[in-house]
Design a protein around this motif. Structure first.
Motif, PDB file in Angstrom:
ATOM      1  N   ALA A 309       0.813  -1.220   0.000  1.00 53.28           N
ATOM      2  CA  ALA A 309       0.000   0.000   0.000  1.00 53.28           C
ATOM      3  C   ALA A 309       0.848   1.272   0.000  1.00 53.28           C
ATOM      4  O   ALA A 309       0.305   2.375  -0.071  1.00 53.28           O
ATOM      5  N   GLY A 310       2.161   1.102   0.059  1.00 50.85           N
ATOM      6  CA  GLY A 310       3.027   2.274   0.094  1.00 50.85           C
ATOM      7  C   GLY A 310       3.014   3.003   1.413  1.00 50.85           C
ATOM      8  O   GLY A 310       3.402   4.175   1.501  1.00 50.85           O
ATOM      9  N   HIS A 370      12.276  -0.290   2.002  1.00 48.21           N
ATOM     10  CA  HIS A 370      10.869   0.119   1.880  1.00 48.21           C
ATOM     11  C   HIS A 370      10.556   1.289   2.812  1.00 48.21           C
ATOM     12  O   HIS A 370       9.406   1.526   3.159  1.00 48.21           O
ATOM     13  N   ASN A 371      11.591   2.022   3.210  1.00 46.98           N
ATOM     14  CA  ASN A 371      11.448   3.260   3.984  1.00 46.98           C
ATOM     15  C   ASN A 371      10.852   3.033   5.369  1.00 46.98           C
ATOM     16  O   ASN A 371      10.128   3.868   5.896  1.00 46.98           O
ATOM     17  N   PHE A 372      11.156   1.882   5.951  1.00 46.51           N
ATOM     18  CA  PHE A 372      10.766   1.607   7.326  1.00 46.51           C
ATOM     19  C   PHE A 372      11.973   1.693   8.231  1.00 46.51           C
ATOM     20  O   PHE A 372      13.071   1.246   7.878  1.00 46.51           O
ATOM     21  N   ARG A 373      11.788   2.270   9.426  1.00 44.15           N
ATOM     22  CA  ARG A 373      12.751   2.085  10.484  1.00 44.15           C
ATOM     23  C   ARG A 373      12.521   0.690  11.071  1.00 44.15           C
ATOM     24  O   ARG A 373      11.423   0.142  10.983  1.00 44.15           O
ATOM     25  N   VAL A 374      13.565   0.122  11.650  1.00 44.96           N
ATOM     26  CA  VAL A 374      13.516  -1.264  12.084  1.00 44.96           C
ATOM     27  C   VAL A 374      13.674  -1.341  13.594  1.00 44.96           C
ATOM     28  O   VAL A 374      14.456  -0.585  14.187  1.00 44.96           O
ATOM     29  N   ALA A 375      12.939  -2.265  14.215  1.00 37.11           N
ATOM     30  CA  ALA A 375      13.050  -2.516  15.648  1.00 37.11           C
ATOM     31  C   ALA A 375      13.214  -4.026  15.833  1.00 37.11           C
ATOM     32  O   ALA A 375      12.314  -4.786  15.481  1.00 37.11           O
ATOM     33  N   ILE A 376      14.369  -4.453  16.344  1.00 39.24           N
ATOM     34  CA  ILE A 376      14.626  -5.882  16.510  1.00 39.24           C
ATOM     35  C   ILE A 376      14.843  -6.206  17.978  1.00 39.24           C
ATOM     36  O   ILE A 376      15.678  -5.602  18.651  1.00 39.24           O
ATOM     37  N   HIS A 377      14.075  -7.166  18.460  1.00 45.40           N
ATOM     38  CA  HIS A 377      14.214  -7.685  19.818  1.00 45.40           C
ATOM     39  C   HIS A 377      15.561  -8.393  19.920  1.00 45.40           C
ATOM     40  O   HIS A 377      15.818  -9.370  19.230  1.00 45.40           O
ATOM     41  N   ALA A 378      16.439  -7.874  20.774  1.00 47.74           N
ATOM     42  CA  ALA A 378      17.761  -8.465  21.001  1.00 47.74           C
ATOM     43  C   ALA A 378      18.158  -8.172  22.437  1.00 47.74           C
ATOM     44  O   ALA A 378      18.524  -7.048  22.765  1.00 47.74           O
ATOM     45  N   ASN A 379      18.098  -9.177  23.293  1.00 49.77           N
ATOM     46  CA  ASN A 379      18.414  -8.999  24.706  1.00 49.77           C
ATOM     47  C   ASN A 379      19.896  -9.182  25.015  1.00 49.77           C
ATOM     48  O   ASN A 379      20.499  -8.386  25.718  1.00 49.77           O
ATOM     49  N   GLY A 380      20.469 -10.269  24.521  1.00 49.40           N
ATOM     50  CA  GLY A 380      21.829 -10.631  24.903  1.00 49.40           C
ATOM     51  C   GLY A 380      22.896  -9.924  24.091  1.00 49.40           C
ATOM     52  O   GLY A 380      22.648  -9.430  22.987  1.00 49.40           O
ATOM     53  N   ASP A 381      24.125  -9.889  24.627  1.00 48.88           N
ATOM     54  CA  ASP A 381      25.206  -9.190  23.942  1.00 48.88           C
ATOM     55  C   ASP A 381      25.548  -9.814  22.588  1.00 48.88           C
ATOM     56  O   ASP A 381      25.901  -9.111  21.644  1.00 48.88           O
TER      57      ASP A 381
END
Length: 574
Positions: A309-310, A370-381
């Motif tokens: 959908a853009g 696709h012009n999205f900022r990204v959020a990735i779940h990452a707990n450990g080092d």
């Protein structure tokens, strides 16, 4: 303070009625500022609050006594005498009588549905017999072979170690699951294992684990992607599309009331699929949405629909806004499954990854292009390093100014990771209530690790504008508990975990407000009590600076205001 005339005060920066909203189109709001016009003596406030202790979280004017609101925005901030100049016979005047005002609190990682809270079995109990009774009451009304499910369970707060034996005592006719509030582990009964064909000879799948006792038998606990096999068995209660939609709307209305009663005015939903977005829209249309929401889109089908959908980062309005796409790359801090370079205390267990480096790279590249900022779940080092590599890669190949990609939770850091986070313009969203609420779990990490976990102080020292995040249901969302947790690092029993990461109360307030706005490129329109910004604020019965730090969470929320309208207490006039 010098007293100003009405015309003098208006000339210093009051905002005209009808000032445009910075988020009217929602497209690419990264650098926009509140629209203001030249003030004139004809301005009158819709609402003023006087005789308050106002903590603005605005460095240009950190403290004030009063504020004025016009058309949903702060029109003026100053002394009570000066702000009264904006009142007419039509202005609502609230005398705070010395109570404290802060900006509305912002939670940048929360799982907001309310459906489970309304319709599922409550497993958030302290005694196994109570848990069994709750589950049995549901099983007795459920056809054999259909799932019975409990939610919000916390294994370290139960009076015994939960195993499938206790669940088998509830029922052997139904597959039964109790889901940890952390969202990464579940406990299943024997019926579920039998229906799934899981035996003691079944190996652990990639990115998951079947926990076993010393004899090799399954304990019932299953972690991460190993739970997927259970999705293919049994039957579940079904609903028509209309029923499903009504449940979603009811849940959103319910949870929105809870959030605003705690002082939250903006919440980032860390996993919004199609049904969730629809629930927000329905609640908003029906006047039942009390908080502002920012979506982290999750789910392949939902994300594909947004891309087709853009629709991209920043789309929306001042109430509902797309703020990124969400992935998950490792396990949980509270459930002790996050992936680390060193093992959990007394074990050879390093935790679990749920994505490979290639999978992370591919997901980040697709979202970025696709012009999205990204959020990735990452707990450990280990996982944080993997995510940073992916972010560094796309920024090098397809550079973008002020990226603000996010690492969700970002629990265990070190100086090298901190330097890279700062250099890459990445934002961590560490847990803000965990040090306090989950204290009994931290012995499995040890003192050395805890001095680098939920590292609010270190992030500030490295010049990283760290926001606050609850990850509710895994952690409580109450922002006053969060302030106490960040300031004291004490658990319920008074044990201190990671004292090097304590922050001052004013730093905690900034984390919980202005930095929360920064996480979605909205610092120009929210996060502080500043003329021109959305009139989102909270009235507290006591000043957190004046109470014992161990009692901050007990301060009463007197009033929560969003866009100049009182949303808590429910039904009270604005």
């Amino acid at each position: 303070m010098k007293r100003l005339s009405r015309s003098e005060f208006l000339g210093l920066g009051a905002v005209l009625a009808g000032a445009g909203t910075a988020a009217s189109s929602g497209m690419d709001l990264f650098a926009q500022s509140p629209t203001a016009a030249v003030a004139t003596p004809t301005l009158e406030a819709d609402l003023i609050v006087v005789n308050a202790r106002v903590y603005t979280v605005d460095a240009a004017q950190p403290r004030a006594e009063a504020l004025a609101v016009k058309n949903g925005r702060f029109a003026a901030v100053g002394s009570s005498a000066d702000v009264r100049n904006l009142a007419t016979s039509r202005t609502r005047v609230i005398d705070a009588a010395g109570q404290t005002i802060t900006p509305g609190f912002i939670d940048t990682h929360c799982h907001v549905s309310g459906v489970g809270e309304l319709y599922s079995v409550n497993a958030n109990v302290r005694r196994v017999r109570e848990l069994q009774a709750n589950l049995k009451a549901k099983a007795d009304k459920t056809p054999p072979g259909q799932w019975v499910e409990g939610i919000m369970f916390d294994d370290t707060k139960l009076d015994v170690v939960l195993t499938k034996r206790f669940l088998d005592e509830v029922t052997r006719d139904h597959p039964l699951v109790v889901n940890h509030r952390g969202g990464h582990t579940s406990w299943f009964n024997s019926k579920a294992f039998e229906m799934a064909g899981i035996t003691t000879d079944t190996p652990d799948p990639e990115h998951g684990r079947f926990f076993r006792d010393e004899s090799g038998d399954h304990t019932g606990r299953v972690a991460e992607l190993a739970r997927n096999v259970f999705n293919k068995i049994g039957t579940r209660e079904t609903f028509t599309p209309e029923q499903q939609r009504e449940r979603g709307r009811n849940g959103m209305r319910y949870i929105s009331e809870l959030l605003t009663a705690a002082g939250l005015t903006t919440v980032h939903d860390a996993g919004a699929g199609r049904d969730r977005v629809l629930a927000y829209e329905d609640a908003k249309v029906n006047g039942e949405l009390r908080h502002r929401a920012a979506f982290l889109v999750r789910g392949a089908d939902t994300f594909a629909g947004f891309k087709a959908a853009g629709v991209y980062y920043g789309f929306g309005d001042e109430w509902l806004r797309v703020t990124g796409v969400k992935f998950a790359a490792d396990g949980s801090a509270s459930e002790r499954t996050m992936r680390m370079n060193t093992p959990y205390v007394g074990t050879t267990d390093y935790g679990i990854l749920t994505m490979t480096q290639q999978e992370i790279d591919d997901a980040v590249e697709d979202a970025w292009r696709h012009n999205f900022r990204v959020a990735i779940h990452a707990n450990g080092d280990v996982t944080i390093d993997m995510v940073l590599k992916a972010y560094e890669r796309v920024q090098k190949q397809w550079p973008r100014p002020d990226p603000r990609n996010r690492i969700e939770h970002c629990s265990l850091v070190n100086p090298e990771l901190l330097e890279r986070i700062k250099a890459a313009g990445v934002l961590p969203t560490p847990f803000w209530t965990y040090a306090h609420y989950h204290g009994e779990k931290w012995k499995e990490y040890g003192d050395e690790k805890m001095n680098w976990m939920f590292a609010h102080k270190s992030f500030l020292e490295y010049g990283i504008r760290v926001p606050g995040a609850s990850d509710y249901g895994p952690g409580p969302f109450e922002p006053l508990m969060a302030l106490q947790s960040m300031v004291t690092r004490k658990d319920f029993n008074g044990n201190v975990w990671g004292p090097k990461q304590r922050v001052t109360l004013d730093e905690a307030l900034t984390i919980a407000t202005l930095h929360g706005a920064y996480a979605s490129h909205e610092e120009a329109v929210k996060g502080s009590i500043t003329a021109g910004k959305y009139a989102d604020f909270v009235l507290l019965a006591k000043d957190p600076h004046d109470v014992n730090p161990d009692e901050i969470k007990n301060i009463q929320i007197v009033r929560t205001v969003v866009g100049g309208k009182t949303v808590y207490p429910k039904g009270e006039a604005s």
